[in-house]
Design an enzyme around this catalytic site. Structure first.
Site, mmCIF file in Angstrom:
data_model
loop_
_atom_site.group_PDB
_atom_site.id
_atom_site.type_symbol
_atom_site.label_atom_id
_atom_site.label_comp_id
_atom_site.label_asym_id
_atom_site.label_seq_id
_atom_site.Cartn_x
_atom_site.Cartn_y
_atom_site.Cartn_z
ATOM 1 N N LYS A 124 -4.103 -6.889 3.450
ATOM 2 C CA LYS A 124 -4.381 -5.623 2.358
ATOM 3 C C LYS A 124 -5.835 -5.340 2.147
ATOM 4 O O LYS A 124 -6.108 -4.134 1.850
ATOM 5 C CB LYS A 124 -3.513 -6.011 1.142
ATOM 6 C CG LYS A 124 -3.695 -5.003 -0.033
ATOM 7 C CD LYS A 124 -2.946 -3.680 0.453
ATOM 8 C CE LYS A 124 -3.450 -2.340 0.136
ATOM 9 N NZ LYS A 124 -3.664 -2.198 -1.499
ATOM 10 N N GLU A 158 -9.922 1.687 4.368
ATOM 11 C CA GLU A 158 -9.591 2.824 3.435
ATOM 12 C C GLU A 158 -10.959 3.464 2.999
ATOM 13 O O GLU A 158 -11.464 4.632 2.964
ATOM 14 C CB GLU A 158 -8.516 2.613 2.483
ATOM 15 C CG GLU A 158 -8.400 3.706 1.137
ATOM 16 C CD GLU A 158 -7.697 2.816 0.142
ATOM 17 O OE1 GLU A 158 -6.630 2.522 0.277
ATOM 18 O OE2 GLU A 158 -7.979 2.891 -1.086
ATOM 19 N N SER A 180 0.896 -1.322 -0.006
ATOM 20 C CA SER A 180 0.306 -0.284 -0.041
ATOM 21 C C SER A 180 1.083 1.186 -0.084
ATOM 22 O O SER A 180 1.940 1.213 0.512
ATOM 23 C CB SER A 180 -0.994 0.102 1.279
ATOM 24 O OG SER A 180 -1.477 1.204 1.208
ATOM 25 N N HIS A 217 -7.297 -3.756 4.911
ATOM 26 C CA HIS A 217 -6.661 -2.262 4.989
ATOM 27 C C HIS A 217 -7.523 -1.318 3.917
ATOM 28 O O HIS A 217 -7.874 -0.371 4.297
ATOM 29 C CB HIS A 217 -5.215 -2.220 4.278
ATOM 30 C CG HIS A 217 -4.768 -0.689 3.980
ATOM 31 N ND1 HIS A 217 -4.995 -0.451 2.587
ATOM 32 C CD2 HIS A 217 -3.822 0.085 4.471
ATOM 33 C CE1 HIS A 217 -4.487 0.931 2.311
ATOM 34 N NE2 HIS A 217 -3.798 1.149 3.664
ATOM 35 N N ASN A 218 -7.783 -1.948 2.661
ATOM 36 C CA ASN A 218 -8.607 -1.083 1.836
ATOM 37 C C ASN A 218 -9.998 -0.954 2.104
ATOM 38 O O ASN A 218 -10.653 0.129 1.733
ATOM 39 C CB ASN A 218 -8.625 -1.991 0.297
ATOM 40 C CG ASN A 218 -7.348 -1.476 -0.523
ATOM 41 O OD1 ASN A 218 -6.084 -1.718 0.162
ATOM 42 N ND2 ASN A 218 -7.358 -1.767 -1.716
HETATM 43 C C1 6PG Z 1 -3.141 1.343 -1.565
HETATM 44 C C2 6PG Z 1 -4.596 1.562 -2.252
HETATM 45 C C3 6PG Z 1 -4.430 1.129 -3.540
HETATM 46 C C4 6PG Z 1 -5.650 1.415 -4.509
HETATM 47 C C5 6PG Z 1 -6.994 0.823 -4.179
HETATM 48 C C6 6PG Z 1 -8.108 1.842 -4.783
HETATM 49 O O1 6PG Z 1 -3.311 0.708 -0.505
HETATM 50 O O2 6PG Z 1 -2.302 1.846 -2.449
HETATM 51 O O3 6PG Z 1 -5.583 1.161 -1.403
HETATM 52 O O4 6PG Z 1 -4.439 -0.328 -3.280
HETATM 53 O O5 6PG Z 1 -5.671 2.796 -4.493
HETATM 54 O O6 6PG Z 1 -7.044 -0.228 -4.850
HETATM 55 O O7 6PG Z 1 -9.371 0.967 -4.653
HETATM 56 P P1 6PG Z 1 -10.563 1.260 -5.126
HETATM 57 O O8 6PG Z 1 -10.334 1.566 -6.921
HETATM 58 O O9 6PG Z 1 -11.442 0.213 -4.996
HETATM 59 O O10 6PG Z 1 -10.786 2.624 -4.857
#
Ligand code: 6PG
Length: 470
Positions: A183, A190, A127, A186-187
């Site tokens: 991960k 996010e 990430s 994590h998302n």
């Molecule tokens: C990271 C981000 C990266 C990406 C996401 C966006 O940790 O660097 O999370 O993995 O920006 O996959 O996800 P979406 O397109 O589903 O918002």
């Protein structure tokens, strides 16, 4: 012969390859199109010992044994195709590291398939976006621990971000698919974080009637306090940007339809499968779906006249909003960690939650000062049932509860869509309720379907059925 191979010269692949090379490793890179290799070689610093290839065999042969190959390709079918191609040239003992946002069940499948050929496969959550990949991402590796320790640990510790205490933001997460699972969570978090910030912004505009300039300054201030984090910081930056074409703030010319690549949905699906309540994260996925139904929303907005129950704003409404954002954010993390804990049991992964919080302290997208507090709470009690019952967060969330309720109430009265802030408060109220109306629900199920219920004076007993109709 070079020590490390990087397959895939998209922006993330190039950045990670430069990062590895700048830590003193000799690196071979491969890309199907020459342009990607050229872009990489042209941007390499003099100190980088790098070679580029468009011939797969030459690329693999340029690596010393065991061959260590980082895959930097888009998650999904492409990973299988790339692995199939590599299989022709790699051998027993070689190591493939998948650094994309792969679905963890795919990683388990690939791990098992390659294991039969004695090829080591590590699922690596990474990430931090382009800048993170170049300057230091947060890295969540999983797979065979012996292979990790012997060949991979040093590389990942060197290229990862470091936290305030100088520790690398990476650690061995667990077996097979656990790195990609972490991960994924994590998302999911996010998704929650992003949506909470969006709702706070909307609240400031629609309830507080603030201008973009005023909102921008508030985010700058918030970034100095309890909300200090990368996502608050970038939001302040975003709100400064003007559109070159119209001269307006860029935010006002961006279409309000959210995209997604699936990790938030997978997190929610996993919670439904294992049976863990993560309404904050799931609601943030639904909020993206609802946003995408733009045409329908426009039609419905014409159909309904929204009746607002106007309330005077208290003078500390902004302070209340800051506490609301913090509280909703804590709930989002509480749910994410709850899912990690339960999945760890379900899949026998033995995840170390304090370590996971620690490696998210820097480099990743959800990096925030308060991850240090989460790390501490799990360090103090590795068996913590939920972040909400940890002493530190209990004290804060309890004292923020009234401001949070006031914000939600104001949002509802003003007809502003705050799905995640509200879902988080509902979760808090549910999680901290001794009694819920599930007794009535059990009676209803028993009434129409003879599903049975347990009595409070005999909860261990078998299910009891009552004939409800006279
Ligand atoms: C990271 C981000 C990266 C990406 C996401 C966006 O940790 O660097 O999370 O993995 O920006 O996959 O996800 P979406 O397109 O589903 O918002």
């Amino acid at each position: 012969m070079n020590q490390v191979g990087v397959y895939g010269m998209g922006v993330m692949g190039r950045s990670l390859a430069h990062n590895i090379a700048r830590k003193g490793y000799s690196v071979s890179v491969y890309n199907i199109e020459e342009s990607g290799v050229k872009l990489f070689l042209d941007s390499a610093k003099e100190e980088e010992k790098v070679n580029g290839y468009i011939d797969l065999k030459e690329f693999v042969l340029s690596l010393s044994k065991p061959k260590i190959i980082f895959l930097m390709v888009t998650a999904g079918r492409a990973v299988d195709i790339v692995i199939d191609g590599l299989k022709e040239y790699i051998d027993e003992g070689d190591i493939i590291l998948d650094c994309g946002n792969s679905y963890y069940k795919d990683t388990i499948r690939r791990f098992n398939e390659l294991d039969k050929m004695k090829i080591h496969f590590l699922g690596i959550g990474v990430s931090g976006g382009e800048k993170g990949a170049l300057e230091g991402p947060s890295i969540m590796p999983s797979g065979d621990k012996l292979i990790y320790d012997k060949y991979i640990k040093d590389i990942l510790e060197k290229i990862s971000a470091k936290n305030d205490r100088g520790e690398p933001c990476t650690t061995y997460v667990g077996p097979n698919g656990s790195g990609h699972f972490v991960k994924m969570i994590h998302n999911g978090i996010e998704y929650g974080d992003l949506q909470i910030i969006c709702e706070a912004y909307d609240f400031m505009r629609k309830v507080g009637n603030l201008s973009i300039e005023e909102i921008q300054k508030i985010f700058v201030e918030w970034n100095k306090g309890i909300l200090s984090s990368y996502l608050i910081e970038i939001t302040a930056d975003i709100l400064q940007k003007k559109d070159e074409k119209t001269g307006k703030y860029l935010i006002d010319v961006i279409l309000d339809e959210a995209g997604q690549k699936g990790t938030g949905k997978w997190t929610s699906m996993e919670a439904l499968d294992i049976g863990v309540a993560i309404p904050t994260i799931a609601e943030s996925v639904f909020a993206r779906y609802l946003s995408s139904a733009k045409k329908e929303r426009v039609e419905a907005s014409k159909l309904y006249k929204k009746e607002i129950v106007a309330q005077p704003l208290e003078k500390d409404w902004l302070d209340n909003l800051e506490k609301t954002v913090y509280s909703a954010k804590v709930i989002s993390y509480a749910q994410g960690f709850d899912l990690l804990k339960k999945a760890s049991k379900e899949y026998d992964w033995n995840l170390n939650l304090a370590e996971i919080a620690r490696i998210w302290e820097n480099g990743c997208i959800i990096r925030a000062n308060f991850l240090n507090d989460i790390d501490n709470e799990f360090k103090n009690n590795a068996e913590l049932t939920n972040l909400l019952v940890s002493p530190y967060f209990k004290e804060r969330i309890e004292s923020f509860q009234v401001p949070w309720r006031k914000t939600c109430a104001l949002g509802v009265l003003n007809g502003v869509y705050l799905p995640v802030i509200n879902a988080s408060l509902n979760y808090y109220d549910g999680y901290t309720s001794k009694l819920l109306p599930a007794n009535l629900l059990q009676a209803q199920r028993d009434y129409f379907g003879a599903h049975g219920y347990k009595r409070i004076d005999d909860p261990e007993e078998n299910l009891i059925h009552t004939v409800w109709e006279n």
